[in-house]
Design a protein around this motif. Structure first.
Motif, short mmCIF file in Angstrom:
data_model
loop_
_atom_site.label_atom_id
_atom_site.label_comp_id
_atom_site.label_asym_id
_atom_site.label_seq_id
_atom_site.Cartn_x
_atom_site.Cartn_y
_atom_site.Cartn_z
N THR A 198 12.44 -31.92 0.78
CA THR A 198 13.17 -30.91 0.48
C THR A 198 13.62 -29.82 1.41
OG1 THR A 198 11.31 -29.55 -0.32
CG2 THR A 198 12.40 -31.20 -1.90
N TYR A 215 11.80 -23.82 0.73
CA TYR A 215 11.46 -23.86 -0.56
C TYR A 215 10.01 -24.54 -0.73
CZ TYR A 215 12.73 -24.31 -5.43
OH TYR A 215 12.50 -24.23 -6.73
N GLU A 236 6.11 -30.06 -9.92
CA GLU A 236 7.16 -29.25 -10.02
C GLU A 236 8.50 -29.41 -9.11
OE1 GLU A 236 8.20 -24.81 -10.98
OE2 GLU A 236 6.26 -25.27 -12.02
N GLU A 269 10.10 -32.62 -9.29
CA GLU A 269 11.04 -32.59 -10.54
C GLU A 269 12.33 -31.93 -10.32
OE1 GLU A 269 9.07 -31.67 -14.25
OE2 GLU A 269 7.83 -33.35 -14.05
N ARG A 270 12.29 -30.77 -9.72
CA ARG A 270 13.42 -29.76 -9.50
C ARG A 270 14.19 -30.66 -8.15
NH1 ARG A 270 11.94 -23.50 -9.56
NH2 ARG A 270 10.71 -23.52 -11.46
N GLY A 318 14.79 -33.69 -8.48
CA GLY A 318 15.17 -34.88 -8.97
C GLY A 318 14.59 -36.23 -8.37
N LYS A 374 20.08 -32.39 -4.79
CA LYS A 374 20.12 -31.02 -5.32
C LYS A 374 18.69 -30.49 -5.35
CE LYS A 374 19.27 -32.46 -10.12
NZ LYS A 374 17.88 -31.98 -10.27
N LEU A 375 18.44 -29.18 -5.40
CA LEU A 375 17.04 -28.76 -5.81
C LEU A 375 17.32 -27.21 -6.70
CD1 LEU A 375 14.19 -28.68 -5.20
CD2 LEU A 375 14.59 -27.28 -3.14
N GLU A 376 16.69 -27.63 -8.01
CA GLU A 376 16.94 -26.68 -8.90
C GLU A 376 16.40 -25.39 -8.43
OE1 GLU A 376 15.00 -25.87 -13.13
OE2 GLU A 376 15.73 -27.90 -12.94
N GLY A 377 17.00 -24.20 -8.43
CA GLY A 377 16.38 -22.85 -8.12
C GLY A 377 16.88 -22.55 -6.76
N ASP A 399 19.56 -22.07 -3.57
CA ASP A 399 20.90 -21.66 -3.34
C ASP A 399 21.65 -22.88 -2.54
OD1 ASP A 399 23.46 -20.68 -2.71
OD2 ASP A 399 22.78 -18.79 -2.50
N ARG A 407 22.00 -25.22 1.90
CA ARG A 407 21.52 -26.74 2.18
C ARG A 407 22.21 -26.94 3.64
NH1 ARG A 407 22.60 -32.31 -0.47
NH2 ARG A 407 21.37 -33.51 0.67
#
Length: 113
Positions: A51, A57, A82, A85-86, A88, A101-104, A106, A110
């Protein structure tokens, strides 16, 4: 009469805590790249290399939460899962896919390589 010296045990030291977290994440989520860093004043910051394109992050384990190896292990597994999962990504072994993507996080931050 001799003096009695008492020493308070404040739990696990930083190096031991970091080693425990790195080993458990590598065992539970093999193939992922985990970075475990000690924080000034105590505690740990954990990031997943897959990530990294989303910036700095990760998740913190506060010094106060590092009071036993058992609790530290459970906290690391929960936090690592967690993060996956964030992004995907599957819990368990890494399947070679990179997150889109990375939930949470911005999306403007990226970095594409």
């Amino acid at each position: 009469m001799s003096d009695i010296l008492t020493i308070e045990d404040d739990g696990l030291d930083d190096l031991t805590s970091a080693r425990i977290v790195a080993e458990v994440l590598d065992r539970v989520y093999p193939g992922y790249i985990w970075e475990v860093s000690g924080l000034p004043g105590g505690g740990l910051f954990i990031k997943c290399g897959q990530t990294a394109c989303f910036g700095q992050y990760g998740f913190y384990i506060k010094e106060q939460e590092i009071y036993s190896a058992t609790h530290l292990t459970a906290t690391a597994i929960r936090g690592g899962g967690e993060i996956l999962e964030r992004a995907g990504l599957p819990r368990g072994p890494w399947n070679g896919e990179m997150p889109t993507k990375l939930e949470g996080a911005d999306p403007r931050h990226r970095r594409y390589h």
